[in-house]
Design a protein around this motif. Structure first.
Motif, PDB file in Angstrom:
ATOM      1  N   TYR A  72      -4.237   7.501   3.012  1.00 32.26           N
ATOM      2  CA  TYR A  72      -4.162   8.082   1.676  1.00 32.26           C
ATOM      3  C   TYR A  72      -2.762   7.904   1.100  1.00 32.26           C
ATOM      4  O   TYR A  72      -2.603   7.535  -0.078  1.00 32.26           O
ATOM      5  CB  TYR A  72      -4.516   9.567   1.755  1.00 32.26           C
ATOM      6  CG  TYR A  72      -4.550  10.267   0.415  1.00 32.26           C
ATOM      7  CD1 TYR A  72      -5.700  10.285  -0.360  1.00 32.26           C
ATOM      8  CD2 TYR A  72      -3.410  10.915  -0.068  1.00 32.26           C
ATOM      9  CE1 TYR A  72      -5.725  10.929  -1.587  1.00 32.26           C
ATOM     10  CE2 TYR A  72      -3.421  11.566  -1.295  1.00 32.26           C
ATOM     11  CZ  TYR A  72      -4.586  11.572  -2.050  1.00 32.26           C
ATOM     12  OH  TYR A  72      -4.596  12.211  -3.268  1.00 32.26           O
ATOM     13  N   ASP A  73      -1.715   8.134   1.902  1.00 26.85           N
ATOM     14  CA  ASP A  73      -0.351   7.992   1.412  1.00 26.85           C
ATOM     15  C   ASP A  73      -0.007   6.540   1.117  1.00 26.85           C
ATOM     16  O   ASP A  73       0.771   6.239   0.196  1.00 26.85           O
ATOM     17  CB  ASP A  73       0.631   8.552   2.449  1.00 26.85           C
ATOM     18  CG  ASP A  73       0.870  10.036   2.259  1.00 26.85           C
ATOM     19  OD1 ASP A  73       0.523  10.557   1.177  1.00 26.85           O
ATOM     20  OD2 ASP A  73       1.383  10.689   3.185  1.00 26.85           O
ATOM     21  N   PHE A 130      -2.111   4.081   0.110  1.00 24.50           N
ATOM     22  CA  PHE A 130      -2.853   3.476  -0.996  1.00 24.50           C
ATOM     23  C   PHE A 130      -2.903   4.338  -2.260  1.00 24.50           C
ATOM     24  O   PHE A 130      -3.697   4.078  -3.159  1.00 24.50           O
ATOM     25  CB  PHE A 130      -4.287   3.166  -0.543  1.00 24.50           C
ATOM     26  CG  PHE A 130      -4.354   2.115   0.525  1.00 24.50           C
ATOM     27  CD1 PHE A 130      -4.140   0.787   0.214  1.00 24.50           C
ATOM     28  CD2 PHE A 130      -4.616   2.453   1.856  1.00 24.50           C
ATOM     29  CE1 PHE A 130      -4.204  -0.190   1.190  1.00 24.50           C
ATOM     30  CE2 PHE A 130      -4.685   1.486   2.839  1.00 24.50           C
ATOM     31  CZ  PHE A 130      -4.472   0.150   2.506  1.00 24.50           C
ATOM     32  N   THR A 131      -2.083   5.351  -2.334  1.00 21.69           N
ATOM     33  CA  THR A 131      -2.020   6.164  -3.551  1.00 21.69           C
ATOM     34  C   THR A 131      -0.594   6.178  -4.081  1.00 21.69           C
ATOM     35  O   THR A 131       0.369   5.906  -3.338  1.00 21.69           O
ATOM     36  CB  THR A 131      -2.475   7.613  -3.281  1.00 21.69           C
ATOM     37  OG1 THR A 131      -1.652   8.180  -2.253  1.00 21.69           O
ATOM     38  CG2 THR A 131      -3.930   7.651  -2.866  1.00 21.69           C
ATOM     39  N   PRO A 132      -0.405   6.490  -5.365  1.00 11.04           N
ATOM     40  CA  PRO A 132       0.952   6.558  -5.930  1.00 11.04           C
ATOM     41  C   PRO A 132       1.800   7.599  -5.220  1.00 11.04           C
ATOM     42  O   PRO A 132       1.305   8.486  -4.536  1.00 11.04           O
ATOM     43  CB  PRO A 132       0.708   6.929  -7.400  1.00 11.04           C
ATOM     44  CG  PRO A 132      -0.691   6.491  -7.667  1.00 11.04           C
ATOM     45  CD  PRO A 132      -1.434   6.673  -6.386  1.00 11.04           C
ATOM     46  N   PHE A 179       1.160  11.461  -5.323  1.00  8.47           N
ATOM     47  CA  PHE A 179      -0.001  11.996  -4.601  1.00  8.47           C
ATOM     48  C   PHE A 179       0.422  12.304  -3.162  1.00  8.47           C
ATOM     49  O   PHE A 179       1.175  11.537  -2.565  1.00  8.47           O
ATOM     50  CB  PHE A 179      -1.162  11.004  -4.597  1.00  8.47           C
ATOM     51  CG  PHE A 179      -1.874  10.904  -5.921  1.00  8.47           C
ATOM     52  CD1 PHE A 179      -1.395  10.080  -6.922  1.00  8.47           C
ATOM     53  CD2 PHE A 179      -3.012  11.643  -6.160  1.00  8.47           C
ATOM     54  CE1 PHE A 179      -2.041   9.977  -8.144  1.00  8.47           C
ATOM     55  CE2 PHE A 179      -3.674  11.555  -7.375  1.00  8.47           C
ATOM     56  CZ  PHE A 179      -3.178  10.724  -8.378  1.00  8.47           C
TER      57      PHE A 179
END
Length: 409
Positions: free
Chosen positions: A67-68, A70-72, A75
């Motif tokens: 998640y970290d 592939f997200t800005p 986030f």
């Protein structure tokens, strides 16, 4: 020729009675396969739910890292990072929980360094929060482990109390094959208000199955009183009626030591049986208890209800009349089944009672343990696994003697 005289003497033997968790021979009630020895049983299936729970902390870490990545930057996967050590605390060892916390902190630091955001206030706050939760998870793990050790100790004490108060009868006593089963309605309970006992005596094998009014430690104490008095009386008294009267007096003495409602309303339903040595008969005294069942070797079933109703033990002051033992034939190959109302009052989803005399009619069992295994499994399926009352079962089989086989020929 009496029914029940068609049975071989080479039925497989089984030590002791049956405890909750023993395997059930067959889903259907009746002629199941022979008992499989432990070393020959197939390995137990791995619980997918248990395996998933053990992998869950690592899965949370992996999901948080992805998640970290592939997200800005703004986030955050902070909730996933904090959840991982908390989930590990109750299921991992202390070392495993600590390693999970270290892995979480290392993953957060690595990602923050990669993104170049470790010097930001919100990133530093997130890191401190996750590290604090990881330390708390280790502390929680220690508390859970101590609690688990206490529960194990309590469980061992409960098992010891069961063996002391309600010991399993021997597999064979006085030439009779015997099996017993206790099913507690409450999960993880070992003993309640139901009881059974078998005692050899100069006048034959004497048995008792009973149900003490009430629950909790008061009922367990009454069970201890009844069984202790029964073993002494069965050895000393000349008749089964005298044994019942000894139990009546023992419960009366116990009642005087109780306070409150139990001092006036305590009672025990019970059925006592006597199997004289060398005689193909059974004598029964019933004190307000479900009637025993006699299963012959050819599948014929005969209930043995009391011809005259009698009050339960402990209620003698409400009516005084002499106990009268009733006799019935007990041929070779037949099995006597005694049970408590936890069996006959088990209900299914429609509220219908379990009827053992209907479910067992026409069935043949080669050993008392096979009968009890099948019966206990069938009543659990009937009630959906949610029994409302404890259940005690005691089965005694009289093997075919040489005289029985000659008479059959």
């Amino acid at each position: 020729m009496r029914p029940g005289e068609l049975e071989d003497e080479g039925a497989p033997a089984r030590a002791g009675g049956r405890l909750p968790g023993d395997p059930v021979p067959d889903p259907g009630l009746g002629d199941g396969p022979e008992r499989v020895p432990p070393h020959a049983r197939p390995p137990r299936r791995t619980s997918y739910g248990r395996a998933f729970v053990r992998l869950l902390p690592m899965l949370l870490i992996v999901a948080a890292v992805l998640y970290d990545i592939f997200t800005p930057r703004y986030f955050t996967a902070g909730p996933l990072y904090t959840a991982a050590p908390l989930v590990a605390a109750p299921i991992y060892s202390r070392r495993g929980t600590a390693l999970t916390g270290v892995a979480v902190v290392a993953a957060v630091i690595g990602l923050q360094l990669t993104k170049g955001v470790i010097h930001y206030v919100d990133s530093l706050t997130e890191l401190i929060t996750i590290a604090t939760v990881a330390v708390l998870a280790v502390l929680v793990n220690g508390f859970v482990r101590r609690t688990g050790e206490r529960l194990v100790s309590v469980r061992e004490i409960a098992e010891a109390a069961q063996r002391a108060v309600l010991p399993e009868p021997a597999e064979r006593i006085g030439g009779f094959e015997i099996a017993a089963c206790y099913e507690a309605a409450q999960a993880d309970a070992f003993i309640g208000g139901d009881l059974y006992a078998v005692q050899d005596s100069p006048r034959g094998i004497r048995l008792i199955v009973g149900d003490v009014r009430g629950k909790g430690m008061g009922a367990v104490a009454a069970v201890a009183v009844v069984i202790g008095a029964f073993r002494e009386a069965a050895e000393q008294e000349a008749t089964l009626e005298a044994v019942a009267q000894r139990l009546e007096r023992a419960l009366a003495r116990e009642g005087t030591r109780r306070d409150g409602l139990d001092a006036f309303e305590g009672f025990t339903t019970a059925v006592l049986a006597e199997l004289p040595h060398g005689d193909g008969i059974v004598r029964i005294v019933n004190r307000g208890h479900p009637p025993p069942l006699l299963l012959y070797a050819d599948g014929t079933l005969r209930p043995l209800p009391a011809r005259e109703s009698a009050l339960p033990l402990g209620m003698g002051e409400l009516g005084v009349w002499p106990d009268r033992a009733e006799e019935a034939g007990f041929p070779g190959g037949a099995t006597l089944l005694l049970y408590t109302d936890g069996l006959s009052e088990a209900r299914d989803a429609r509220g219908e009672f379990y009827e053992p005399h209907v479910r067992l009619a026409g069935r043949v069992f080669r050993h008392p343990a096979e009968l009890l295994d099948t019966l206990a499994g069938d009543v659990r399926r009937h009630s959906g696994g949610g029994m409302a009352d404890d259940m005690a079962l005691l089965a005694v089989r009289r093997p075919c003697s040489t005289l029985d086989r000659r008479h059959r020929k």
